[in-house]
Scaffold this motif. Structure first.
Motif, mmCIF file in Angstrom:
data_model
loop_
_atom_site.group_PDB
_atom_site.id
_atom_site.type_symbol
_atom_site.label_atom_id
_atom_site.label_comp_id
_atom_site.label_asym_id
_atom_site.label_seq_id
_atom_site.Cartn_x
_atom_site.Cartn_y
_atom_site.Cartn_z
ATOM 1 N N ARG A 188 0.835 -1.200 0.000
ATOM 2 C CA ARG A 188 0.000 0.000 0.000
ATOM 3 C C ARG A 188 0.867 1.245 0.000
ATOM 4 O O ARG A 188 1.984 1.236 0.484
ATOM 5 C CB ARG A 188 -1.013 -0.013 1.145
ATOM 6 C CG ARG A 188 -0.479 0.262 2.522
ATOM 7 C CD ARG A 188 -1.600 0.544 3.521
ATOM 8 N NE ARG A 188 -2.711 -0.399 3.396
ATOM 9 C CZ ARG A 188 -3.988 -0.057 3.613
ATOM 10 N NH1 ARG A 188 -4.308 1.159 3.982
ATOM 11 N NH2 ARG A 188 -4.944 -0.961 3.504
ATOM 12 N N GLU A 189 0.294 2.297 -0.585
ATOM 13 C CA GLU A 189 0.981 3.580 -0.576
ATOM 14 C C GLU A 189 0.858 4.168 0.825
ATOM 15 O O GLU A 189 -0.109 3.882 1.529
ATOM 16 C CB GLU A 189 0.330 4.554 -1.563
ATOM 17 C CG GLU A 189 0.239 4.059 -2.990
ATOM 18 C CD GLU A 189 1.579 4.063 -3.703
ATOM 19 O OE1 GLU A 189 2.333 5.044 -3.529
ATOM 20 O OE2 GLU A 189 1.882 3.078 -4.401
ATOM 21 N N THR A 190 1.847 4.951 1.222
ATOM 22 C CA THR A 190 1.690 5.672 2.484
ATOM 23 C C THR A 190 2.104 7.123 2.285
ATOM 24 O O THR A 190 3.062 7.414 1.578
ATOM 25 C CB THR A 190 2.503 5.041 3.628
ATOM 26 O OG1 THR A 190 2.300 5.813 4.809
ATOM 27 C CG2 THR A 190 3.987 4.980 3.316
ATOM 28 N N THR A 191 1.305 7.997 2.904
ATOM 29 C CA THR A 191 1.668 9.421 2.867
ATOM 30 C C THR A 191 1.934 9.877 4.297
ATOM 31 O O THR A 191 1.863 11.057 4.598
ATOM 32 C CB THR A 191 0.529 10.263 2.264
ATOM 33 O OG1 THR A 191 -0.675 9.962 2.993
ATOM 34 C CG2 THR A 191 0.318 9.943 0.803
ATOM 35 N N ALA A 192 2.238 8.895 5.176
ATOM 36 C CA ALA A 192 2.420 9.198 6.596
ATOM 37 C C ALA A 192 3.451 10.308 6.808
ATOM 38 O O ALA A 192 4.496 10.325 6.168
ATOM 39 C CB ALA A 192 2.851 7.934 7.334
ATOM 40 N N LYS A 193 3.102 11.231 7.698
ATOM 41 C CA LYS A 193 4.039 12.289 8.065
ATOM 42 C C LYS A 193 4.399 12.210 9.553
ATOM 43 O O LYS A 193 5.034 13.085 10.102
ATOM 44 C CB LYS A 193 3.420 13.674 7.769
ATOM 45 C CG LYS A 193 3.110 13.922 6.296
ATOM 46 C CD LYS A 193 4.345 14.437 5.546
ATOM 47 C CE LYS A 193 4.032 14.748 4.084
ATOM 48 N NZ LYS A 193 3.806 13.536 3.272
ATOM 49 N N ASP A 194 3.896 11.147 10.197
ATOM 50 C CA ASP A 194 4.205 10.944 11.613
ATOM 51 C C ASP A 194 4.189 9.444 11.920
ATOM 52 O O ASP A 194 3.630 8.652 11.149
ATOM 53 C CB ASP A 194 3.200 11.682 12.503
ATOM 54 C CG ASP A 194 1.783 11.210 12.238
ATOM 55 O OD1 ASP A 194 1.398 10.173 12.779
ATOM 56 O OD2 ASP A 194 1.075 11.881 11.453
ATOM 57 N N THR A 195 4.798 9.071 13.037
ATOM 58 C CA THR A 195 4.961 7.666 13.376
ATOM 59 C C THR A 195 3.615 6.973 13.571
ATOM 60 O O THR A 195 3.434 5.833 13.145
ATOM 61 C CB THR A 195 5.822 7.542 14.654
ATOM 62 O OG1 THR A 195 7.065 8.208 14.403
ATOM 63 C CG2 THR A 195 6.113 6.087 14.994
ATOM 64 N N HIS A 196 2.661 7.659 14.203
ATOM 65 C CA HIS A 196 1.357 7.058 14.462
ATOM 66 C C HIS A 196 0.693 6.605 13.156
ATOM 67 O O HIS A 196 0.212 5.481 13.035
ATOM 68 C CB HIS A 196 0.454 8.043 15.212
ATOM 69 C CG HIS A 196 -0.948 7.520 15.389
ATOM 70 N ND1 HIS A 196 -1.261 6.590 16.357
ATOM 71 C CD2 HIS A 196 -2.082 7.766 14.693
ATOM 72 C CE1 HIS A 196 -2.546 6.296 16.253
ATOM 73 N NE2 HIS A 196 -3.067 6.988 15.249
ATOM 74 N N THR A 197 0.682 7.491 12.153
ATOM 75 C CA THR A 197 0.057 7.172 10.866
ATOM 76 C C THR A 197 0.809 6.042 10.174
ATOM 77 O O THR A 197 0.207 5.134 9.599
ATOM 78 C CB THR A 197 0.027 8.422 9.956
ATOM 79 O OG1 THR A 197 -0.474 9.516 10.711
ATOM 80 C CG2 THR A 197 -0.845 8.197 8.735
#
Ligand SMILES: [Zn+2]
Length: 340
Positions: A31-40
């Motif tokens: 899956r793609e991820t656009t996470a900008k923080d550890t939680h996401t």
């Protein structure tokens, strides 16, 4: 079947797989991820792992998440033995965050986190087409990851940060690397730098003017690594020279690594490394043949990762199983007992 989930975290995407103890992939997902923080990021990792488990279950794999023994995750960062991340160019928010603890909370089972390239090297050494106790891997993508398995053990060093082959200097005073040093192998053979050298050479080198790369939309600024590969394969002399030169730099690194570790296999992985192997490896092998000591290259096989893009998830899962067997709950595999 005893199985673990292996997760491979990249800059923009996550891959996960359910892997059995022999290293076979039972089910996988991306899956793609656009996470900008550890939680996401951890939430995305969990979702990807669930998808992989569901695919494995459809095919007769573990019927319940409770049948999974452990979770291993490879991330593009320096990871210390306790899971601390002192340096991460790609996902800077991970520095100082408790990734291991958060993953253990979310998954509710033993978790082990390691550098992604170290785990890919481990996966290829244990479960590749020619299992071996000594292997050096370079993963060429947007950067260069490195991993070393020597005498059957993944090289981690006293803090866990060993094996950063990407920042081995092969051209003193060469191009600047994100680490602040000049002439690291990363700044010479990672995809963005190869394209950068091509863009520069188009304007400044004597053979650049004739290149078919000028026909790329937006050239020279828009020339991509894929454009350089395609042109080299189509017989463009300038592009072929850039790729051969890149193979030569790779060979310089491999020669030194052969002299230091004298491994049985040296493996090129990573998206760019796998895609461009036919253009890079001839010059790299030639350099090793010419420059490495005879005793260091005896019986040495240099080729691409036989597990391909699976090397990372397979290594992560096998590493997590080994960590669990050593009785540690989180990230303690391979840590020596203090004071002995
Ligand atoms: Zn560097």
């Amino acid at each position: 079947v005893r199985a673990a989930i292996g997760i491979d975290v990249g800059g923009t995407k996550i891959a996960a797989a359910v892997v059995d103890e022999a290293g076979a992939v039972l089910g996988e997902a991306q899956r793609e991820t656009t996470a900008k923080d550890t939680h996401t990021l951890v939430t995305d990792m969990r979702a990807c792992a669930r998808d992989a488990w569901a695919r494995a279950a459809e095919r007769g794999g573990p019927a319940s998440l409770d049948d999974i023994a452990a979770v291993g995750a490879g991330i593009p960062a320096q990871v210390e033995l306790d899971g601390t991340i002192p340096h991460c160019t790609n996902l800077p928010y991970l520095v100082g965050s408790d990734v291991v603890g958060r993953l253990a909370d979310v998954f509710g089972m033993p978790v082990a986190v390691e550098n992604d390239a170290n785990l890919a090297a481990l996966g290829e050494a244990i479960a590749g087409d020619e299992p071996t106790d000594s292997l050096v891997m370079l993963a060429l993508g947007t950067g260069v990851g490195g991993g070393v398995v020597i005498d059957g053990k993944m090289l981690r060093g006293p803090h866990g940060s060993a094996g950063e082959i990407g920042h081995m200097v092969v051209l003193a005073g060469g191009p600047e690397c994100p680490c602040g040093q000049r002439g690291c192998i990363e700044a010479l053979v990672a995809a963005p730098y190869v394209a950068g050298r091509a863009r520069e050479g188009l304007c400044s080198s004597p053979d650049g003017g004739e290149s078919s790369l000028w026909q790329v939309d937006g050239a020279p600024d828009e020339v991509s690594p894929e454009d350089v590969e395609a042109a080299a394969r189509a017989g463009d002399a300038f592009a072929a020279r850039i790729m051969a030169e890149t193979g030569g730099y790779l060979g310089a690194a491999l020669s030194s690594l052969a002299n230091i570790f004298a491994p049985r296999r040296m493996v090129i992985g990573g998206g760019f490394g796998m895609a461009a192997a036919d253009l890079l490896l001839p010059a790299a092998r030639q350099a090793v043949e010419r420059d490495a000591l005879a005793g260091s290259r005896r019986g040495l096989r240099i080729d691409t990762a036989s597990l391909g893009q699976h090397a990372g998830v397979v290594g992560a899962a096998l590493f997590a199983l080994a960590a669990r067997d050593e009785g540690s709950q989180t990230n303690e595999a391979g840590r020596p007992t203090e004071g002995t």
